[in-house]
Design a protein around this motif. Structure first.
Motif, mmCIF file in Angstrom:
data_model
loop_
_atom_site.group_PDB
_atom_site.id
_atom_site.type_symbol
_atom_site.label_atom_id
_atom_site.label_comp_id
_atom_site.label_asym_id
_atom_site.label_seq_id
_atom_site.Cartn_x
_atom_site.Cartn_y
_atom_site.Cartn_z
ATOM 1 N N VAL A 91 98.699 59.787 85.558
ATOM 2 C CA VAL A 91 97.744 59.470 84.493
ATOM 3 C C VAL A 91 96.481 60.267 84.789
ATOM 4 O O VAL A 91 96.033 60.357 85.936
ATOM 5 N N LYS A 119 92.500 61.951 83.547
ATOM 6 C CA LYS A 119 91.264 61.848 82.785
ATOM 7 C C LYS A 119 90.673 63.249 82.644
ATOM 8 O O LYS A 119 90.542 63.972 83.638
ATOM 9 N N ARG A 136 87.797 67.438 73.083
ATOM 10 C CA ARG A 136 89.239 67.147 73.065
ATOM 11 C C ARG A 136 90.035 68.442 72.911
ATOM 12 O O ARG A 136 91.049 68.638 73.578
ATOM 13 N N ASN A 158 102.016 63.578 77.625
ATOM 14 C CA ASN A 158 101.776 62.489 76.688
ATOM 15 C C ASN A 158 100.270 62.356 76.471
ATOM 16 O O ASN A 158 99.615 61.519 77.106
ATOM 17 N N PRO A 159 99.692 63.179 75.603
ATOM 18 C CA PRO A 159 98.252 63.054 75.361
ATOM 19 C C PRO A 159 97.941 61.751 74.627
ATOM 20 O O PRO A 159 98.669 61.349 73.715
ATOM 21 N N ALA A 160 96.875 61.101 75.032
ATOM 22 C CA ALA A 160 96.429 59.895 74.335
ATOM 23 C C ALA A 160 95.986 60.281 72.924
ATOM 24 O O ALA A 160 95.382 61.344 72.718
ATOM 25 N N GLU A 175 93.799 60.119 69.452
ATOM 26 C CA GLU A 175 92.390 59.866 69.168
ATOM 27 C C GLU A 175 92.253 58.445 68.639
ATOM 28 O O GLU A 175 93.106 57.965 67.895
ATOM 29 N N HIS A 176 91.180 57.786 69.051
ATOM 30 C CA HIS A 176 90.986 56.379 68.717
ATOM 31 C C HIS A 176 89.494 56.121 68.561
ATOM 32 O O HIS A 176 88.683 56.866 69.093
ATOM 33 N N TRP A 235 89.944 55.636 75.398
ATOM 34 C CA TRP A 235 90.998 55.088 76.240
ATOM 35 C C TRP A 235 90.594 55.266 77.703
ATOM 36 O O TRP A 235 89.784 56.129 78.034
ATOM 37 N N TYR A 238 92.414 56.569 79.938
ATOM 38 C CA TYR A 238 92.989 57.841 80.379
ATOM 39 C C TYR A 238 93.115 58.786 79.190
ATOM 40 O O TYR A 238 93.258 58.355 78.054
ATOM 41 N N SER A 239 93.122 60.064 79.482
ATOM 42 C CA SER A 239 93.276 61.093 78.448
ATOM 43 C C SER A 239 94.741 61.399 78.171
ATOM 44 O O SER A 239 95.069 61.994 77.146
ATOM 45 N N GLY A 240 95.608 61.013 79.102
ATOM 46 C CA GLY A 240 97.024 61.262 78.909
ATOM 47 C C GLY A 240 97.836 60.931 80.143
ATOM 48 O O GLY A 240 97.302 60.473 81.159
#
Length: 117
Positions: free
Chosen positions: A7, A9, A16, A43-45, A47-48, A52, A54-56
């Motif tokens: 995981v 950051k 991004r 697995n990129p996180a 956008e929210h 988050w 973690y970034s991915g």
């Protein structure tokens, strides 16, 4: 078979788009050089509205713990880590085995629908 699950950051000063360019476009060439690697997944996180933690997450498959040790002991790993310093604030990882767990009440995606019969 087992995998390294990491995981990550992104560095906070990166946009991004900058982070994803480093990770999705540049970084795979470093990962491919690791001896013994069988598969690689990013697995990129998404956008929210809220950030988050973690970034991915990345997954790297190997045949054995010995193969993981060998992959990360050589010059290819040092080059990979040097590249990560350009775009990652942190990396946390562990070794894992996948376990498929059946979902009894959830039909498989390719199962034909019987609705309306």
């Amino acid at each position: 078979m087992l995998k390294v699950v990491a995981v990550i950051k992104a560095k906070p000063e990166l946009t991004r788009e900058e982070f994803l360019h480093f990770w999705n476009v540049e970084h795979p060439s470093y990962v491919r050089r690791l001896p013994g690697i069988l598969r690689y997944r990013q697995n990129p996180a998404i956008e929210h509205r809220k950030p988050w933690p973690y970034s991915g997450m990345a997954e790297l498959w190997f045949s054995s713990v010995a193969d993981v040790k060998a992959a990360y002991a050589g010059p290819e790993a040092r080059e990979l880590f040097d590249h990560e310093h350009h775009f990652l604030e942190s990396v946390e990882w562990f070794l894992a085995e996948e376990v498929d767990v059946p979902l009894a009440d959830v039909p498989l995606p390719d199962a034909p629908s019987t609705a309306g019969e």
